[in-house]
Design a protein around this motif. Structure first.
Motif, PDB file in Angstrom:
ATOM      1  N   ASN A 291      37.696  54.008  39.208  1.00 58.01           N
ATOM      2  CA  ASN A 291      38.109  53.300  38.020  1.00 58.01           C
ATOM      3  C   ASN A 291      36.948  53.161  37.039  1.00 58.01           C
ATOM      4  N   VAL A 292      36.027  54.103  37.082  1.00 55.22           N
ATOM      5  CA  VAL A 292      34.895  54.096  36.158  1.00 55.22           C
ATOM      6  C   VAL A 292      35.381  54.531  34.781  1.00 55.22           C
ATOM      7  N   CYS A 293      34.835  53.932  33.766  1.00 56.64           N
ATOM      8  CA  CYS A 293      35.168  54.273  32.387  1.00 56.64           C
ATOM      9  C   CYS A 293      36.652  54.040  32.109  1.00 56.64           C
ATOM     10  N   ALA A 294      37.133  52.876  32.494  1.00 52.29           N
ATOM     11  CA  ALA A 294      38.541  52.539  32.340  1.00 52.29           C
ATOM     12  C   ALA A 294      38.788  51.806  31.032  1.00 52.29           C
ATOM     13  N   ALA A 295      40.026  51.847  30.600  1.00 57.56           N
ATOM     14  CA  ALA A 295      40.481  51.076  29.446  1.00 57.56           C
ATOM     15  C   ALA A 295      41.640  50.207  29.917  1.00 57.56           C
ATOM     16  N   TYR A 296      41.707  48.998  29.414  1.00 57.31           N
ATOM     17  CA  TYR A 296      42.722  48.050  29.842  1.00 57.31           C
ATOM     18  C   TYR A 296      43.482  47.523  28.632  1.00 57.31           C
ATOM     19  N   ARG A 297      44.767  47.253  28.825  1.00 52.01           N
ATOM     20  CA  ARG A 297      45.508  46.519  27.806  1.00 52.01           C
ATOM     21  C   ARG A 297      45.041  45.082  27.876  1.00 52.01           C
ATOM     22  N   LYS A 298      44.546  44.564  26.779  1.00 49.74           N
ATOM     23  CA  LYS A 298      43.935  43.231  26.768  1.00 49.74           C
ATOM     24  C   LYS A 298      44.914  42.157  27.249  1.00 49.74           C
ATOM     25  N   ASP A 299      46.168  42.221  26.806  1.00 51.52           N
ATOM     26  CA  ASP A 299      47.124  41.189  27.203  1.00 51.52           C
ATOM     27  C   ASP A 299      47.345  41.181  28.718  1.00 51.52           C
ATOM     28  N   LEU A 300      47.453  42.362  29.323  1.00 49.09           N
ATOM     29  CA  LEU A 300      47.643  42.440  30.774  1.00 49.09           C
ATOM     30  C   LEU A 300      46.365  42.078  31.523  1.00 49.09           C
ATOM     31  N   PHE A 301      45.234  42.465  30.965  1.00 55.16           N
ATOM     32  CA  PHE A 301      43.943  42.121  31.561  1.00 55.16           C
ATOM     33  C   PHE A 301      43.813  40.604  31.662  1.00 55.16           C
ATOM     34  N   LEU A 302      44.113  39.910  30.568  1.00 52.49           N
ATOM     35  CA  LEU A 302      44.015  38.450  30.561  1.00 52.49           C
ATOM     36  C   LEU A 302      45.093  37.813  31.431  1.00 52.49           C
ATOM     37  N   LEU A 303      46.291  38.361  31.397  1.00 50.03           N
ATOM     38  CA  LEU A 303      47.390  37.841  32.215  1.00 50.03           C
ATOM     39  C   LEU A 303      47.058  37.908  33.712  1.00 50.03           C
ATOM     40  N   GLN A 304      46.391  38.970  34.110  1.00 49.10           N
ATOM     41  CA  GLN A 304      46.016  39.146  35.522  1.00 49.10           C
ATOM     42  C   GLN A 304      44.736  38.384  35.886  1.00 49.10           C
ATOM     43  N   GLY A 305      44.142  37.698  34.924  1.00 51.55           N
ATOM     44  CA  GLY A 305      42.950  36.901  35.213  1.00 51.55           C
ATOM     45  C   GLY A 305      41.642  37.641  35.036  1.00 51.55           C
ATOM     46  N   GLY A 306      41.689  38.843  34.482  1.00 52.26           N
ATOM     47  CA  GLY A 306      40.460  39.602  34.253  1.00 52.26           C
ATOM     48  C   GLY A 306      39.786  40.027  35.540  1.00 52.26           C
ATOM     49  N   PHE A 307      38.508  40.303  35.442  1.00 50.63           N
ATOM     50  CA  PHE A 307      37.738  40.706  36.619  1.00 50.63           C
ATOM     51  C   PHE A 307      37.497  39.491  37.508  1.00 50.63           C
ATOM     52  N   PRO A 308      37.425  39.701  38.814  1.00 49.26           N
ATOM     53  CA  PRO A 308      37.100  38.581  39.702  1.00 49.26           C
ATOM     54  C   PRO A 308      35.699  38.065  39.385  1.00 49.26           C
ATOM     55  N   GLU A 309      35.547  36.760  39.400  1.00 43.27           N
ATOM     56  CA  GLU A 309      34.239  36.180  39.059  1.00 43.27           C
ATOM     57  C   GLU A 309      33.207  36.379  40.152  1.00 43.27           C
ATOM     58  N   LYS A 310      33.626  36.318  41.399  1.00 40.97           N
ATOM     59  CA  LYS A 310      32.677  36.362  42.520  1.00 40.97           C
ATOM     60  C   LYS A 310      32.881  37.649  43.318  1.00 40.97           C
ATOM     61  N   THR A 311      32.165  38.667  42.914  1.00 43.37           N
ATOM     62  CA  THR A 311      32.159  39.905  43.696  1.00 43.37           C
ATOM     63  C   THR A 311      30.805  40.575  43.504  1.00 43.37           C
ATOM     64  N   ILE A 312      30.391  41.286  44.506  1.00 46.39           N
ATOM     65  CA  ILE A 312      29.087  41.944  44.455  1.00 46.39           C
ATOM     66  C   ILE A 312      29.143  43.257  43.683  1.00 46.39           C
ATOM     67  N   PHE A 313      30.332  43.879  43.641  1.00 48.53           N
ATOM     68  CA  PHE A 313      30.448  45.240  43.119  1.00 48.53           C
ATOM     69  C   PHE A 313      31.933  45.550  42.997  1.00 48.53           C
ATOM     70  N   ASN A 314      32.306  46.575  42.310  1.00 50.23           N
ATOM     71  CA  ASN A 314      33.681  47.070  42.262  1.00 50.23           C
ATOM     72  C   ASN A 314      34.657  46.162  41.533  1.00 50.23           C
ATOM     73  N   GLU A 315      34.203  45.336  40.614  1.00 48.86           N
ATOM     74  CA  GLU A 315      35.126  44.430  39.933  1.00 48.86           C
ATOM     75  C   GLU A 315      36.261  45.193  39.253  1.00 48.86           C
ATOM     76  N   ASP A 316      35.983  46.396  38.775  1.00 49.69           N
ATOM     77  CA  ASP A 316      37.013  47.199  38.122  1.00 49.69           C
ATOM     78  C   ASP A 316      38.067  47.675  39.117  1.00 49.69           C
ATOM     79  N   MET A 317      37.636  48.095  40.288  1.00 45.56           N
ATOM     80  CA  MET A 317      38.589  48.565  41.295  1.00 45.56           C
ATOM     81  C   MET A 317      39.403  47.406  41.869  1.00 45.56           C
ATOM     82  N   ILE A 318      38.765  46.258  42.038  1.00 44.47           N
ATOM     83  CA  ILE A 318      39.494  45.082  42.541  1.00 44.47           C
ATOM     84  C   ILE A 318      40.563  44.679  41.536  1.00 44.47           C
ATOM     85  N   PHE A 319      40.193  44.665  40.247  1.00 42.78           N
ATOM     86  CA  PHE A 319      41.169  44.340  39.207  1.00 42.78           C
ATOM     87  C   PHE A 319      42.330  45.334  39.238  1.00 42.78           C
ATOM     88  N   ALA A 320      42.014  46.623  39.278  1.00 48.33           N
ATOM     89  CA  ALA A 320      43.064  47.651  39.260  1.00 48.33           C
ATOM     90  C   ALA A 320      43.965  47.532  40.484  1.00 48.33           C
TER      91      ALA A 320
END
Length: 147
Positions: free
Chosen positions: A1-30
């Motif tokens: 999920n490198v170099c990804a683009a997100y729909r802002k409304d869905l990104f915010l609806l899903q809570g965005g990236f997890p706050e507490k993670t060491i790595f892979n926030e994009d993959m966890i979100f996806a």
């Protein structure tokens, strides 16, 4: 999920990236978005240059952190075998180097791969390691201080 683009409304609806993670926030979100019924599209025709010129030590640490992330988020990564994709990449890279007449680069690539895989294996098992060893293996030292 490198170099990804997100729909802002869905990104915010899903809570965005997890706050507490060491790595892979994009993959966890996806992964969480897919579990919530959304889709992730892969644009094979897209062209992005994404490169790291990392030492073998940093490759080890980066893959350690990647595996810690996977171990800490089984709700997203359970049942996914990253090793299979990594193995295919190594084989395809060796074939490419042979075709290009650069066989002499294969031993160095294999050593780098060994560093990455060792970091990954240790990261998957980080709970069995001492706190001192975990800090030595991780490139994100601050993550562990706040844990």
């Amino acid at each position: 999920n490198v170099c990804a683009a997100y729909r802002k409304d869905l990104f915010l609806l899903q809570g965005g990236f997890p706050e507490k993670t060491i790595f892979n926030e994009d993959m966890i979100f996806a992964g969480r978005a897919v579990q919530a019924g959304y889709a992730v599209a892969y644009a094979a025709g897209a062209r992005v240059i994404h490169s790291h010129n990392l030492s073998n030590k940093v490759q080890f640490q980066r893959n350690f952190d990647l595996a810690v992330s996977q171990a800490e988020h089984p709700e997203v990564f359970q049942g996914i075998r990253s090793e299979r994709e990594g193995f295919a990449l190594v084989i395809n890279t060796m074939k490419y180097l042979a075709r290009c007449g650069r066989i002499y680069l294969i031993p160095g690539m294999l050593f780098t791969t060994a560093c990455k895989y060792t970091g990954y294996l240790l990261g998957k098992r980080y709970k069995k390691l001492s706190a001192k060893m975990v800090l030595a293996c991780s490139m994100n030292k601050s993550y562990w201080r706040n844990k």
